[in-house]
Design an enzyme around this catalytic site. Structure first.
Site, PDB file in Angstrom:
ATOM      1  CB  THR A  72      55.414  14.616  41.958  1.00 49.72           C
ATOM      2  OG1 THR A  72      55.368  13.358  42.624  1.00 49.72           O
ATOM      3  CG2 THR A  72      55.343  15.729  42.991  1.00 49.72           C
ATOM      4  CG  HIS A 106      49.667  15.063  41.268  1.00 50.75           C
ATOM      5  ND1 HIS A 106      48.317  14.783  41.292  1.00 50.75           N
ATOM      6  CD2 HIS A 106      50.295  13.859  41.230  1.00 50.75           C
ATOM      7  CE1 HIS A 106      48.134  13.471  41.264  1.00 50.75           C
ATOM      8  NE2 HIS A 106      49.322  12.893  41.225  1.00 50.75           N
TER       9      HIS A 106
END
EC number: 1.1.1.103
Length: 345
Positions: free
Chosen positions: A44, A47
């Site tokens: 995450t 990202h």
């Protein structure tokens, strides 16, 4: 204690993170302030670094990011009763409302109003992180800070792997990233008969072998059906753990499942990819989506696995100081790493 701290911040709506001085989080009556010792980088976080479409829609700027951590309690709120200053802890990164039907029924992991640490509220890539008392998890003395720092992804693996009965079952894991490998290890220790893991990344496949997965398959070169025959499988897989988020891997998993097979899906796939739903129907497959950890049953189970001898240390391939965070993100973005743990002390 200073009222300012060093933190990694998504300070601009573009690629990258920036080390900045920001205010130490304020501690409410029911909050616990944790001095971070170790931080791990999650997919995450990558990202968010890459500032992809998901990050652009989700992350407010500026934001202190990060949610995988361990540390010790620096301050407690006036209403906190269960913890004390100096205690070694980690924390559940999903903050739930406590008011919706699922929360009130004891199913907090299904809360519709979940807020993510380091996503929707300030995270753990800082010298301090503040979370509610209810999200704090004490760390036993026989578990190291760096292992505690990867409990968040390990919890994803445990939740996924233990979604279905594994004893005597043949298990296929698609995706040999750190969570996929940890899921395969959990399946193996939980009594699965055959555990097969697939990927196309040579580094990750080698890491899976290093950690003791018996059947490691390069899906770009090997035919999974041939592997199944070679290891004595006469029917399909009973349980599938989809960890890759890759459409071809998911389709191959569906093809190789036994009738009545069960698939737990953690990998985030591209929107709109096709699968043959007739195979799902006529094979009578059971598909279950997984997000995060069951609160807090998964935490008890993962602590028990580690205390019972499951060695996660080899999954950590990079150990760096926080000032070298760019090197850590470069390793993660390359795909040629396991977990990357950063030291704040």
């Amino acid at each position: 204690m200073s009222n300012m701290m060093k933190a990694l911040v998504k300070a601009k709506p573009e690629v990258g993170l920036w080390m900045e001085n920001v205010p130490v989080p304020e501690v409410g009556p029911n909050d616990v302030l944790i001095r971070v010792k170790k931080s791990a980088i999650c997919g995450t976080d990558v990202h968010i670094w890459n500032w992809d479409q998901w990050a652009q829609k989700t992350i407010p700027v500026p934001m202190v990011v990060g949610h995988e951590f361990s540390g010790e309690i620096a301050e407690i709120g006036s209403a906190v009763t269960r913890y004390h200053v100096g205690e070694r802890v980690s924390g559940e990164g999903h903050i739930v409302c406590g008011k919706c039907r699922n929360c009130r029924a004891g199913r907090g992991h299904l809360c519709r109003n979940t807020l993510g640490v380091g996503v929707n509220r300030p995270g753990s890539f800082g010298e301090f992180v503040c979370i509610p008392e209810s999200n704090v998890v004490p760390i036993p003395d026989d578990i190291s800070d760096e292992i505690a720092a990867i409990f968040d992804p390990f919890g994803n693996a445990v939740h996924t792997a233990l979604s279905f009965d594994l004893v005597g079952e043949d298990v296929l894991v698609t995706g040999a990233g750190p969570i996929g490998i940890m899921g395969a290890l959990v399946a193996k220790r939980s009594g699965a008969r055959k555990v097969v893991i697939t990927d196309i990344n040579p580094h990750r496949l080698e890491l899976a072998r290093k950690l003791g997965i018996d059947h490691v398959v390069d899906a770009s070169k090997e035919n999974l059906a041939d592997v199944m025959k070679a290891i004595g499988m006469t029917e399909g897989f009973d349980v599938g753990l989809e960890m890759s988020g890759a459409a071809p891997a998911f389709r191959d998993m569906i093809d190789k499942m036994n009738n009545g097979g069960k698939i737990a899906i953690l990998g985030i796939a591209p929107a709109g990819f096709e699968i043959d739903w007739n195979k799902v129907i006529f094979k009578m497959l059971n598909l279950k989506g997984i997000y995060g950890r069951e609160m807090f049953e998964t935490w008890y189970k993962m602590i028990a696995f580690v205390q019972g001898g499951l060695d996660l240390a080899p999954i950590i391939t990079h150990r760096i100081g926080i000032d070298d965070f760019r090197d850590g993100f470069e390793a993660m973005r390359s795909g040629n790493s396991g977990k990357v743990v950063m030291d704040w002390m």
